[in-house]
Every structure is written in structure tokens, then in C-alpha cells.
Motif scaffolding. Sequence first.
Motif, PDB file in Angstrom:
ATOM      1  N   ALA A 110       0.847  -1.191   0.000  1.00  0.00           N
ATOM      2  CA  ALA A 110       0.000   0.000   0.000  1.00  0.00           C
ATOM      3  C   ALA A 110       0.876   1.232   0.000  1.00  0.00           C
ATOM      4  N   GLY A 111       1.292   1.607  -1.153  1.00  0.00           N
ATOM      5  CA  GLY A 111       2.105   2.811  -1.264  1.00  0.00           C
ATOM      6  C   GLY A 111       1.257   4.018  -1.533  1.00  0.00           C
ATOM      7  N   GLU A 112       1.898   5.092  -1.710  1.00  0.00           N
ATOM      8  CA  GLU A 112       1.188   6.316  -2.027  1.00  0.00           C
ATOM      9  C   GLU A 112       0.710   6.260  -3.461  1.00  0.00           C
ATOM     10  N   LEU A 113      -0.509   6.641  -3.682  1.00  0.00           N
ATOM     11  CA  LEU A 113      -1.060   6.650  -5.031  1.00  0.00           C
ATOM     12  C   LEU A 113      -0.447   7.795  -5.825  1.00  0.00           C
ATOM     13  N   PRO A 114      -0.138   7.483  -7.072  1.00  0.00           N
ATOM     14  CA  PRO A 114       0.365   8.579  -7.914  1.00  0.00           C
ATOM     15  C   PRO A 114      -0.783   9.487  -8.288  1.00  0.00           C
ATOM     16  N   LEU A 115      -0.925  10.566  -7.580  1.00  0.00           N
ATOM     17  CA  LEU A 115      -2.013  11.496  -7.833  1.00  0.00           C
ATOM     18  C   LEU A 115      -1.692  12.352  -9.049  1.00  0.00           C
ATOM     19  N   PRO A 116      -2.766  12.763  -9.777  1.00  0.00           N
ATOM     20  CA  PRO A 116      -2.525  13.628 -10.940  1.00  0.00           C
ATOM     21  C   PRO A 116      -1.928  14.958 -10.512  1.00  0.00           C
ATOM     22  N   GLN A 117      -1.234  15.548 -11.462  1.00  0.00           N
ATOM     23  CA  GLN A 117      -0.612  16.832 -11.179  1.00  0.00           C
ATOM     24  C   GLN A 117      -1.677  17.867 -10.861  1.00  0.00           C
ATOM     25  N   PRO A 118      -1.469  18.670  -9.815  1.00  0.00           N
ATOM     26  CA  PRO A 118      -2.471  19.692  -9.466  1.00  0.00           C
ATOM     27  C   PRO A 118      -2.588  20.731 -10.572  1.00  0.00           C
ATOM     28  N   ALA A 156      -6.711   2.880 -10.368  1.00  0.00           N
ATOM     29  CA  ALA A 156      -5.254   2.818 -10.295  1.00  0.00           C
ATOM     30  C   ALA A 156      -4.810   1.647  -9.424  1.00  0.00           C
ATOM     31  N   ALA A 157      -3.615   1.132  -9.702  1.00  0.00           N
ATOM     32  CA  ALA A 157      -3.062   0.012  -8.924  1.00  0.00           C
ATOM     33  C   ALA A 157      -2.855   0.431  -7.464  1.00  0.00           C
ATOM     34  N   GLY A 158      -3.267  -0.442  -6.549  1.00  0.00           N
ATOM     35  CA  GLY A 158      -3.102  -0.169  -5.132  1.00  0.00           C
ATOM     36  C   GLY A 158      -4.110   0.800  -4.568  1.00  0.00           C
TER      37      GLY A 158
END
Length: 711
Positions: free
Chosen positions: A52-60, A97-99
Motif C-alpha cells: 500500500a504505497g502512495e497513489l500517484p495522484l494527478p498533477q495539481p 489505479a493500482a493499489g
Amino acid sequence: MAGAAELSGRTRPLIAGLILACLLVAASPAQAQVYIPPPDDLIEDLPVLPPAGELPLPQPLPPPPPAPETMTAQQAKAEARAAGSALRENYQDLTQAAGAAAQVPGYDATYPGLTQYYDNPGEMYAAGAAQGYNSEAYRTANSTSRPVVDVTRGDMARATAIEADPDAYLDGVSADGSTGDCTPLPPGPGTPNSAEWTCHVGSKVIEETKSCTSNLVVTEWSALTYQYLCAISGTFNGCSALSGNGQCRRTSSYPVPDYGITIDYYDCSSAVTDPNIYLLGTVPAPPPAGAFEVVSHIYRCNNDGLSAALTYDPVTSFPLEYVTGLQHCGAIGSQPSCTRTTAGTAGLAERDLCKTWDFIGDPLNGGYLTCIEPAAPEQVWSCSASIAGFTPEISTSKWFTESWTTSGCPNDPVACELKSEVCTAPNQTRTIAGVQVTRPCWQKNRSYLCQRIVGGANDCPSLEANSSCTLARESCLDDPPAANGSCGVTERTYSCPIPGTTPEPVQYICGGDVYCLNGECETIEREASDEFKDAAVALNALGQASAEFDEATLTLFRGTRETCSHKLFGLSNCCSGSGVPLLTPLLCSPAEVLLDQKDDAGLCHKVGSYCSSSFLGICKTRKQVYCCFESKISRILQEQGRPQLGKPWGKPKTETCEGFTVFEFQRLDLAIMDFSEVYAEFVEAAKLPDEAATLVEIQRKIEAYYASHQP
């Protein structure tokens, strides 16, 4: 959550693959049943989940420019809507998204505690009941005194209409959020309360029954063939009267070189007069086709056992002639081919036989014989076959022709058709040309069905006078159509209320879905999710595809062609239409009654109608053609799938209701099809519990519904 169109676009290849897999399994006899053994240990090790890593959030997004000091409230609202829409587009796929599951608060990657019910599922119901008893929400929802709202098809249809055009139903909301004007709701489908009725105007074919008596005429065939001889030389043609006569034919030709002539022989069916021809003789002409031969044998016999006897004059009792070869009758009377007659009728001379004689007077001085005991009268028999052991007095063979009289009978084969005939004089024997002729029938009563056309027919007054009926369309039933554009019979279709039904009252929606804060109100735009109904339709379409796969033609959802008939300007009508009961069920065939039931159940698609019988171009009977399927989903897939494939229905006379090939079914886009008719029945068939229900229970109810609604 992704929209319905995007969801269907991602799931369509998976659904098509599942359908193909099911078809392959269903089509292969060797793989009709697959046995999967249970695992040795029901509690298996789970695969290692991703960390459970940090989700790659879209660029703000870049910060919005500062609002100008002169920005109005409406501009601020518009900017807020734009910002919200942008954020929604960027974050709507976040759950894919994965995870992503690990980012849900309270998520546990290990096996849940419900594994305790694997070995003993019965405990699940007891535990659920206990939790429900302790749940205030459950007690409230299951209270017998709580208000119950019955969700009907009309509710769903109205919700769909409002979703498609919400602005039409939100007008009239005041700026402060108070209710303004009210807008009428679209009518719900409910139970159909109108149907289409047909009537006809134009020419009418009237059928009449006519009868007559026909007699058999038997005539002796006594024609002769005249045989002629004639001669032809280089300078003389003595055969011209015969060679140019259509009643004569040359039978042979013999050249005579010594005299330079040719002798020709001719057979003529009639006499020819010419000085240059010579009549050789006459012979009976061959009988025509259909003639019959009657063979007659005339027998005389006695029952006194006489083989020779003197005949006598019945007035004077004097002897006349000594005859021999007399025959005893014996069993001749029991022969089926023999008929008792008289000597005069059979063409024989009458005679009286004497059994005992006496001499009167002196033999030397002119005595004489006299009959003192006459024999019994002789019997005369006419037989159509030879009788063994008997010698006929006369044997004849004659040919006869026969024909039926038609005086007083209809003589138009186009307008009248012979329907029946009854013999009123069977198996009689009549004497013709001196011969006993027996025929199976000598007289018949014939019955004809005749048709004629009359104009000015009209069975529409009752529909025209009904103010609740409206004319929907008109069509010409002439087949083929007239070259001058005229129409013999016009069919009018009216839309009328079904007897015994009443229209639903008009209902209204007032105001809108409004959110107000500090006196500022905004209309809320809601996006309905249809993922559940799409999944339900996909699962059922998959099941229907597997069940309706035709291995012989490799097609899916094939229908059956079924027809019903409607006699124009008559009482017989076996095509009532969906939702309308048959008016004349006793005049309809069992297949037509079953078709009406299937159509009322929503299993049939009406292809069209055509004139099935006509007289001189005027239609008498019309047939309606339907394609009927095993389920409503099959019918909807056919009706809405054919336009996608560019595969129209055929003409009513030739439509065979063929199914989709596997390739055609793969090309169908189920997401754009309207299954609202099936959704409403899902709701009626499977009422979801107020608390969460298991997927097994939902599926069981859906399957039970469709099993109970099969025709």
C-alpha cells in the motif's frame, strides 16, 4: 465513478469474450459438463497483495487567477462549476489505479472475519438476525407500520425522462429556492390502455353457394373408318380429294413402276365423295380416350333339366321346332356379373318348351301331337363376363363414351369453384343400344362456391364515430398494385382505448432539486449511475446467448415465423394485436391463439402484413407476420441490434426470422440499447431487501422470474 458509456466501452470486449467461451462450451458435446474438484483446504493462502504505497495522484491544476474585484455572483458560480468539472475529470479514474484499495480508510488486506461462515453458512442467517435486532435502522426499515412506497414502471420511466432533460422540469424555481411553477410529468407506461384497430373501405368480395344437378350421358361409340384407294401418275392426281382433307390420313403407298403410277391408301373418319377414289370398305373406328367397353353375353337356361325339347304353339299346343343344346340354369343367377332380363330385350326370339306330349287320334288316319305339360319358362341372363360351362346365345362387345351434363351449373371457372358433389343415383344398370351398362353413378348434385365483387363496402363507421379513436394511417392492400394508381381496398388503422381501461391521471413535479446556502440557491445536476442495470442485462444476455445458440446454423437469438389471418369485411379476425384479446377465438386455429398469447407476453415482433388471398385483384384475406423469440431480451436484441448492423427485417412474405451470427453479435453495442422494458420487470421480479442482499439471491429471483414467464 466512471460514466455508463465509459463502463460499457471497457466491459464490452470482456462480455463478448465470455459469450464466446460459453458458446464453445455449449456447442461441444465433450465439454457439456465440467467437473471442478473442491480444494483440499478451504482456507488457502492468499496471493501477496501489492504494498500500500502512495497513489500517484494527478498533477495539481495551476491556481486560478485572482477574482477581479468586479466579479459578479453569476461569474463566481460559473467559475466554480468549471473548477469542479476539471477536478472530476482528473480524479474519476482514481479508483482504477493500482493499489487504490489500500488507500481506503479501514481497508484490511487479510482475509475478513466472514471466513468463519465457510464451513457453516447457516450461522450467517443467525448472525444477521442478531445484528439486525440490534440495529435501529434495520428495525425501522422492517417495521410493519412504516410507510411503503410501491415503485412502478411509470416511476422509472419518469425518472429516465427527467434525467434526459432536467431543465424541462426545473423551470420556475425562484432565486430564493422557493417553489415556482409546476411542470406535468410524462405519462408512465403502466398497463397499455390503447391499441390499434383496423377497418377497411372499398370493394368487397361476396361469396355465394350455388348448386345444380348433373346427369351422366352414355353414348354408344359407333363411328366407322372409311378406307379408300386412289392412284397418282405423272400427269394425273387422283388422290387430291383425300390428301387435302383434314378427316383423312394416308396409311400406305405402293409404286407400280410398270404402269408409272403410285397407289395410295387412306383412312377417313367420314365419307368422301369423288369419282377418282375407290371405297375399299369400312371398319369400326378406334374408340377415343376415356371410352369404356361393355361386353355382353346372353345366356338361356331352364330349371326342368331339359337338354333337348320340342317348342310348341301356346294357342294350339301343336309342336313347332325341335331344339337341342339346352342348358340348366344351376348357379348362373348367383354370378355378380349377370343380370336377369327377357328374350325380347336381349334380342332373342321368344319360345315355349314342352315337357310332356300326347298323341291324339289314329296314327294311320291323321292323328296329331299336343303338349299336355309345358315346361317352366326359360330364363334369360345378360352377363358382362363369360360363365364357365355355359354357351352364350349371343356375345357382343360395344364401346361407349360418357359425359356429364352442365346445364344449370356455373360455367365460369374463375368466379366459381366446385366444392362438393354427392351421387344421387349410384350403381344402377341401364340398357343402352341393347347392352346392359352399369356405372358407379348416373346423377350428381354439385355445390359451387362463387365469388363476385361489389363496391361501396365500409366497416369503419363504428371507429369513425368513436371520438376517443384517432386515425393513425392508411394503406392500400392491393397486391399487385393497380397500374393506374387506384386502390381497390384501403385499410385504415385507428388508435383506440382498450375496453375496460382508463388513462392514468396527469401528475406534476413542482420546483427542482435545489441547494441553498445563505440565501443563495443553485440547481444540483445529478448524474445517475446505470452500472447495475447494464451488468444485469449483460449477464442475462450472456445466459440467453448460451441457451439459444443454434449449432446447426451457428446463429444466436433465432426466432420462429408465425402468422395469423384476418378476413376482410368479415367476423373472422385472428390478429388482435398486443394487449387486445381475440374477438373470435373459436374461428382461429390453435397456432393463432398461441401466437396471440406470445404477443401479449412481449415475445413477438410484428414484421408486417400482406394480402394472402384475392379475387380479380381485390384482397379477401390479410395475413400478419411475426417473429417470436424465447425471451424479451432476445426480441429487444433483435429489434435494436438489426439497425446497428444494417440488417433490416425482410418482406412479410419472405421473412424467416434468422438469428445473429457470432461475428454479428460481437459487433453489437449493448450500452446504447434501451432495456427499460426489462429493467422494470427486474424490479418487479426481484424486490431487493432493505438491507444488503447476496448476489446469489438476486440472481435466483431473476432466473425464477424468466422461467415463470416463458410461453
